[in-house]
Motif scaffolding. Structure first.
Motif, PDB file in Angstrom:
ATOM      1  N   TRP A 116       0.821  -1.212   0.000  1.00  0.00           N
ATOM      2  CA  TRP A 116       0.000   0.000   0.000  1.00  0.00           C
ATOM      3  C   TRP A 116       0.859   1.268   0.000  1.00  0.00           C
ATOM      4  N   THR A 155     -13.922   2.113  -6.328  1.00  0.00           N
ATOM      5  CA  THR A 155     -12.549   1.705  -6.623  1.00  0.00           C
ATOM      6  C   THR A 155     -12.481   0.584  -7.657  1.00  0.00           C
ATOM      7  N   ALA A 182     -11.602  -2.027  -6.564  1.00  0.00           N
ATOM      8  CA  ALA A 182     -10.376  -2.573  -5.972  1.00  0.00           C
ATOM      9  C   ALA A 182     -10.413  -4.103  -5.974  1.00  0.00           C
ATOM     10  N   THR A 201      -6.464   1.483 -10.029  1.00  0.00           N
ATOM     11  CA  THR A 201      -5.917   2.420  -9.047  1.00  0.00           C
ATOM     12  C   THR A 201      -5.768   3.810  -9.664  1.00  0.00           C
ATOM     13  N   HIS A 241      -1.039   6.620  -8.181  1.00  0.00           N
ATOM     14  CA  HIS A 241      -0.553   5.294  -7.804  1.00  0.00           C
ATOM     15  C   HIS A 241      -0.968   4.220  -8.800  1.00  0.00           C
ATOM     16  N   ARG A 242      -1.251   4.622 -10.031  1.00  0.00           N
ATOM     17  CA  ARG A 242      -1.631   3.667 -11.058  1.00  0.00           C
ATOM     18  C   ARG A 242      -0.549   2.598 -11.192  1.00  0.00           C
ATOM     19  N   ASN A 262      -5.203  -1.378  -5.816  1.00  0.00           N
ATOM     20  CA  ASN A 262      -6.153  -0.369  -5.370  1.00  0.00           C
ATOM     21  C   ASN A 262      -6.825  -0.808  -4.075  1.00  0.00           C
ATOM     22  N   LEU A 286      -7.986   4.721  -1.086  1.00  0.00           N
ATOM     23  CA  LEU A 286      -7.454   5.579  -2.138  1.00  0.00           C
ATOM     24  C   LEU A 286      -8.546   6.364  -2.864  1.00  0.00           C
TER      25      LEU A 286
END
Length: 288
Positions: free
Chosen positions: A8, A227, A229, A233, A237-238, A242, A246
């Motif tokens: 992270w 997200t 997720a 992301t 922070h691509r 994710n 974020l």
């Protein structure tokens, strides 16, 4: 794997008001095969004012997991479905009808707010699999309508057919276009059918100008944030996994693009999510 090994990034600045991550896959393993700790994910998210999550199932195992997790964590509600790319595989195995029947049974659990993600995906499934996707999508729409659940739609390279099937089957009272991927014209067509448009980290990508044009024509009372997720992301922070914590990057990007205050957009998204998913549910308070 210890917390020190987690990939992270540092947490962003907390949002001024709470929002909901309306589409998350906490059951998906991330880099290194790491399985997410749900309580930790909730704590990290709530610490930046993302204090509720919709956990989304994509197959039978994931849908069962979503329901069980929502039963254990009051800040999480579940969505259950067979992802469109699952439908041709199940059809080929002769088990699609049985799987759809179990999704309908799961959809009646009180922790379930939505049927999804369902829809059509012409990117990963070829022409031969489309009939099964259409049949599965129609069945999910029917379940959402009969059990008063929100319909969460996955639409990848299939805008016209998604809308045609919706029109033919009957649009549920509450419909969410997950990870909206169309342009302004597609946005208007979805909005005309009463849908909410959910924007993910993709709206921050440099090559996403058509998506930002779609955001620009979306009324404030139809905007959601997600997200998807551990995928999609947001910048900066691509390329890293994710997570719900974020979300502030995406919300702040959208607020700046729209010329809105972050607080106003947060409040709108939170209220929109309650309407889109049939009412509020408890918020998570981070562990001290």
């Amino acid at each position: 794997m210890s917390e020190a090994d987690w990939p992270w990034p540092d947490a962003p600045e907390p949002l001024p008001s709470p929002v909901v991550d309306n589409h998350c896959h906490l059951d998906h393993r991330i880099k290194g095969g790491l399985l997410i700790d749900v309580e930790d994910a909730l704590d990290r998210a709530a610490a930046v004012n993302v204090d509720r999550i919709v956990q989304v199932g994509c197959d039978l195992e994931g849908s069962r997991w979503a329901v069980e997790t929502a039963r254990q964590h009051e800040a999480i509600v579940a969505a259950v479905a067979l992802h469109p790319n699952e439908a041709p595989l199940l059809e080929q195995a002769g088990t699609l009808d049985a799987a759809l029947a179990e999704i309908e049974a799961l959809a009646q659990d009180p922790t379930v707010r939505a049927v999804g993600e369902t829809g059509l995906d012409y990117f990963r499934t070829g022409v031969d699999g489309r009939a099964a996707q259409h049949r599965s999508f129609r069945a999910h729409i029917d379940v959402a309508r009969r059990h008063d659940r929100t319909l969460v739609i996955h639409d990848r390279d299939a805008h016209d057919d998604v809308l045609a099937i919706l029109d033919d089957q009957g649009v549920p009272e509450r419909t969410v276009m997950h990870c909206f991927s169309g342009d302004a014209d597609v946005a208007r067509r979805c909005l005309d059918r009463g849908a909410y448009l959910s924007f993910s980290g993709t709206v921050t990508f440099k090559n996403a100008e058509p998506l930002r044009e779609a955001l620009a024509v979306t009324p404030t009372d139809r905007i959601l944030v997600e997200t998807d997720a551990p995928f999609l992301t947001p910048t900066p922070h691509r390329g890293r996994p994710n997570a719900s914590f974020l979300v502030p990057y995406t919300v702040r990007f959208m607020a700046e693009f729209l010329g809105r205050s972050v607080d106003d957009l947060c409040r709108a998204i939170d209220e929109n999510t309650d309407r889109a998913f049939g009412g509020s549910w408890p918020r998570h308070t981070p562990a001290v």
